[in-house]
Design an enzyme around this catalytic site. Structure first.
Site, PDB file in Angstrom:
ATOM      1  N   TYR A  66     -15.952 -10.393   0.416  1.00 54.47           N
ATOM      2  CA  TYR A  66     -16.531  -9.044   0.265  1.00 54.47           C
ATOM      3  C   TYR A  66     -17.866  -9.106  -0.477  1.00 54.47           C
ATOM      4  O   TYR A  66     -18.805  -8.388  -0.154  1.00 54.47           O
ATOM      5  CB  TYR A  66     -15.564  -8.119  -0.485  1.00 54.47           C
TER       6      TYR A  66
ATOM      7  N   ASP B 232      -7.550  -1.757  -7.287  1.00 56.83           N
ATOM      8  CA  ASP B 232      -8.078  -2.352  -6.061  1.00 56.83           C
ATOM      9  C   ASP B 232      -8.545  -3.772  -6.329  1.00 56.83           C
ATOM     10  O   ASP B 232      -8.970  -4.091  -7.446  1.00 56.83           O
ATOM     11  CB  ASP B 232      -9.243  -1.527  -5.499  1.00 56.83           C
TER      12      ASP B 232
ATOM     13  N   ARG C  60      -6.287  12.584  -5.159  1.00 58.15           N
ATOM     14  CA  ARG C  60      -7.535  11.835  -4.989  1.00 58.15           C
ATOM     15  C   ARG C  60      -8.763  12.744  -5.065  1.00 58.15           C
ATOM     16  O   ARG C  60      -9.837  12.319  -5.511  1.00 58.15           O
ATOM     17  CB  ARG C  60      -7.459  11.084  -3.649  1.00 58.15           C
TER      18      ARG C  60
ATOM     19  N   ARG D 129      -3.021   6.956   1.322  1.00 61.05           N
ATOM     20  CA  ARG D 129      -3.392   8.125   2.122  1.00 61.05           C
ATOM     21  C   ARG D 129      -2.347   8.684   3.079  1.00 61.05           C
ATOM     22  O   ARG D 129      -2.504   9.794   3.565  1.00 61.05           O
ATOM     23  CB  ARG D 129      -4.671   7.828   2.914  1.00 61.05           C
TER      24      ARG D 129
ATOM     25  N   ARG E  24       0.826  -1.219   0.000  1.00 60.45           N
ATOM     26  CA  ARG E  24       0.000   0.000   0.000  1.00 60.45           C
ATOM     27  C   ARG E  24       0.858   1.266   0.000  1.00 60.45           C
ATOM     28  O   ARG E  24       0.514   2.264   0.647  1.00 60.45           O
ATOM     29  CB  ARG E  24      -0.960   0.018   1.205  1.00 60.45           C
TER      30      ARG E  24
HETATM   31  O1  CP3 Z   1       0.131   1.182  -3.277  1.00 59.19           O
HETATM   32  C1  CP3 Z   1      -0.851   0.451  -3.316  1.00 59.19           C
HETATM   33  O2  CP3 Z   1      -0.816  -0.707  -2.847  1.00 59.19           O
HETATM   34  C2  CP3 Z   1      -2.100   0.990  -3.927  1.00 59.19           C
HETATM   35  C3  CP3 Z   1      -2.940   0.027  -4.668  1.00 59.19           C
HETATM   36  C4  CP3 Z   1      -3.884  -0.801  -3.798  1.00 59.19           C
HETATM   37  C5  CP3 Z   1      -5.089  -0.326  -3.205  1.00 59.19           C
HETATM   38  N1  CP3 Z   1      -5.749  -1.397  -2.668  1.00 59.19           N
HETATM   39  C6  CP3 Z   1      -5.560   1.071  -3.204  1.00 59.19           C
HETATM   40  C7  CP3 Z   1      -6.568   1.511  -2.187  1.00 59.19           C
HETATM   41  C8  CP3 Z   1      -3.795  -2.164  -3.530  1.00 59.19           C
HETATM   42  C9  CP3 Z   1      -2.661  -3.137  -3.861  1.00 59.19           C
HETATM   43  C10 CP3 Z   1      -4.994  -2.533  -2.825  1.00 59.19           C
HETATM   44  C11 CP3 Z   1      -5.295  -3.915  -2.424  1.00 59.19           C
HETATM   45  C12 CP3 Z   1      -6.462  -4.177  -1.556  1.00 59.19           C
HETATM   46  N2  CP3 Z   1      -7.689  -3.570  -1.561  1.00 59.19           N
HETATM   47  C13 CP3 Z   1      -6.504  -5.231  -0.609  1.00 59.19           C
HETATM   48  C14 CP3 Z   1      -5.396  -6.232  -0.363  1.00 59.19           C
HETATM   49  C15 CP3 Z   1      -4.314  -5.668   0.485  1.00 59.19           C
HETATM   50  C16 CP3 Z   1      -4.649  -5.577   1.938  1.00 59.19           C
HETATM   51  O3  CP3 Z   1      -4.527  -4.470   2.467  1.00 59.19           O
HETATM   52  O4  CP3 Z   1      -5.007  -6.590   2.545  1.00 59.19           O
HETATM   53  C17 CP3 Z   1      -7.777  -5.181   0.009  1.00 59.19           C
HETATM   54  C18 CP3 Z   1      -8.271  -6.100   1.113  1.00 59.19           C
HETATM   55  C19 CP3 Z   1      -8.526  -4.127  -0.614  1.00 59.19           C
HETATM   56  C20 CP3 Z   1      -9.932  -3.742  -0.364  1.00 59.19           C
HETATM   57  C21 CP3 Z   1     -10.028  -2.355   0.105  1.00 59.19           C
HETATM   58  N3  CP3 Z   1      -9.820  -1.244  -0.671  1.00 59.19           N
HETATM   59  C22 CP3 Z   1     -10.357  -1.914   1.411  1.00 59.19           C
HETATM   60  C23 CP3 Z   1     -10.634  -2.831   2.582  1.00 59.19           C
HETATM   61  C24 CP3 Z   1     -10.363  -0.523   1.371  1.00 59.19           C
HETATM   62  C25 CP3 Z   1     -10.790   0.408   2.469  1.00 59.19           C
HETATM   63  C26 CP3 Z   1      -9.857   0.374   3.612  1.00 59.19           C
HETATM   64  C27 CP3 Z   1      -8.775   1.347   3.385  1.00 59.19           C
HETATM   65  O5  CP3 Z   1      -7.588   0.948   3.472  1.00 59.19           O
HETATM   66  O6  CP3 Z   1      -9.121   2.490   3.157  1.00 59.19           O
HETATM   67  C28 CP3 Z   1      -9.970  -0.111   0.085  1.00 59.19           C
HETATM   68  C29 CP3 Z   1      -9.780   1.264  -0.416  1.00 59.19           C
HETATM   69  C30 CP3 Z   1      -8.446   1.628  -0.952  1.00 59.19           C
HETATM   70  N4  CP3 Z   1      -7.734   0.878  -1.860  1.00 59.19           N
HETATM   71  C31 CP3 Z   1      -7.715   2.795  -0.670  1.00 59.19           C
HETATM   72  C32 CP3 Z   1      -6.539   2.733  -1.437  1.00 59.19           C
HETATM   73  C33 CP3 Z   1      -5.460   3.772  -1.529  1.00 59.19           C
HETATM   74  C34 CP3 Z   1      -8.171   3.904   0.265  1.00 59.19           C
HETATM   75  C35 CP3 Z   1      -9.333   4.672  -0.310  1.00 59.19           C
HETATM   76  C36 CP3 Z   1      -8.993   6.088  -0.799  1.00 59.19           C
HETATM   77  O7  CP3 Z   1      -7.844   6.474  -0.878  1.00 59.19           O
HETATM   78  O8  CP3 Z   1      -9.942   6.814  -1.131  1.00 59.19           O
END
Ligand code: CP3
Length: 347
Positions: free
Chosen positions: A154, A78, A41, A32, A28
């Site tokens: 999910y 994502d 964003r 943020r 990640r």
């Molecule tokens: O640098 C990176 O890794 C960015 C790319 C990336 C995102 N999500 C962007 C994101 C990757 C590789 C993911 C994978 C992801 N998404 C996983 C597997 C990794 C892990 O953490 O276990 C999972 C379970 C998700 C599902 C997901 N997406 C959740 C649970 C959430 C909300 C929780 C949170 O961290 O905010 C997201 C949203 C998300 N995906 C954000 C980002 C940057 C935050 C939302 C935003 O910035 O508006």
């Protein structure tokens, strides 16, 4: 074409090379905790729109690289884009995380196959191409997908949940139907990862973020079997890229996962003891991990001693340094610089 052979430390490690300085990237790493990400964003109305905008998503992918000496970029996307492309009404509620229309067991699963189309997530291919054009020559570009069980939880729960209760009930009550759901997600993931490979990904990663809490027969059936099918499906389509598997939270079951799925590298979480895995994994298995994201948030002396301990626990084995899970939004970016210095400069 530029002359000369680019030296990419992550690709060398994934090919089995060992050394005293492991390559490093951060789960990640685009997100943020970076003020420039939060600013970018704001340019999109929704998170899905942001992910599907190659201009913004490629910029977000590259942001951490302009600050830090990282060895990889991971495409900004994502794991929930596949349910999005299956018309599950995926959306992200600020402060609550992802939400979608929960899958009803009475819905025919064939509907998911019918509405799925790779075209709905084509934009990710364009993001990869844009990033490849601008990538520093030592940096490796990673593409990814969620693994079927994690994505299914999910879809069944309608969002994140603590214990994945509805998914586990379904798996016990109608295991064949649950296999069928995972098979549909497996096929879509193979197509999606194949597309990413063609678009310029150099490594693929499978995120099984919720591999915890399953009894052994279910771990084999719902976690190992789909991962093995994705790996073999990609190989059948001619994709020969290294594949990293991340079955988070499954403890010692990760050793079986590493052995039985055909992956190139196993990503470990912070609760999985490196010394145990060093002893129980095949010597050729590459490992990635496994710093506690909380110690990165803390920084300073605890961070330094953890980096040393983790490097030592994987000494002699091909190792990519990373966290055991994603960096948290409250982590000061300076700590990432500190971490990379420690990884690269502690002997
Ligand atoms: O640098 C990176 O890794 C960015 C790319 C990336 C995102 N999500 C962007 C994101 C990757 C590789 C993911 C994978 C992801 N998404 C996983 C597997 C990794 C892990 O953490 O276990 C999972 C379970 C998700 C599902 C997901 N997406 C959740 C649970 C959430 C909300 C929780 C949170 O961290 O905010 C997201 C949203 C998300 N995906 C954000 C980002 C940057 C935050 C939302 C935003 O910035 O508006």
């Amino acid at each position: 074409m530029a002359m000369g052979i680019a030296v990419k430390p992550i690709l060398q490690t994934l090919a089995g090379q060992t050394g005293t300085v492991p390559p490093v990237w951060i789960m990640r790493q685009a997100g943020r905790y970076l003020p420039e990400y939060r600013a970018l964003r704001k340019g999109a109305a929704s998170f899905v729109e942001f992910c599907l905008n190659p201009k913004m998503a490629s910029e977000a992918t590259l942001q951490p690289l302009s600050r830090f000496d990282l060895d990889a970029a991971i495409v900004f996307a994502d794991i929930l884009l596949i349910p999005y492309a299956m018309d599950r009404d995926v959306h992200f509620v600020a402060g609550e995380g992802p939400k979608m229309r929960p899958l009803d067991r009475k819905e025919p699963l064939s509907q998911l196959e019918k509405v799925w189309s790779l075209e709905k997530v084509d934009a990710i291919g364009e993001t990869l191409q844009r990033v490849r054009d601008k990538l520093p020559q030592n940096v490796t570009l990673i593409g990814f997908a969620g693994a079927p069980w994690t994505v299914a939880t999910y879809m069944v729960e309608g969002g994140g949940s603590k214990d994945k209760w509805q998914s586990r009930l379904w798996a016990w009550q109608e295991p064949e139907q649950f296999d069928a759901l995972l098979d549909i997600l497996t096929e879509a993931s193979i197509e999606y990862l194949h597309m990413q490979a063609k678009a310029g990904a150099e490594v693929l990663k499978l995120f099984e973020s919720w591999a915890e809490g399953l009894p052994a027969p279910f771990f084999d059936r719902f976690i190992i079997r789909p991962a093995r099918n994705i790996v073999s499906g990609l190989r059948q389509r001619g994709v020969d890229l290294p594949i990293i598997g991340f079955p988070r939270g499954c403890g010692t079951q990760a050793a079986r996962y590493a052995k039985e799925t055909g992956i190139t590298a196993i990503a470990l979480d912070q609760a999985q003891d490196g010394l145990w895995f060093n002893e129980h994994l095949d010597p050729s298995m590459v490992v990635q991990g496994n710093l506690d994201p909380a110690v990165l948030r803390v920084g300073g002396t605890p961070l330094q001693s953890e980096v040393e301990r983790i490097k030592q626990s994987f000494a002699g084995r091909p190792h990519i340094f990373n966290l055991g899970h994603g960096i948290t939004p409250d982590t000061p970016p300076e700590h990432v610089r500190e971490l990379i210095d420690l990884v690269k400069n502690i002997p």
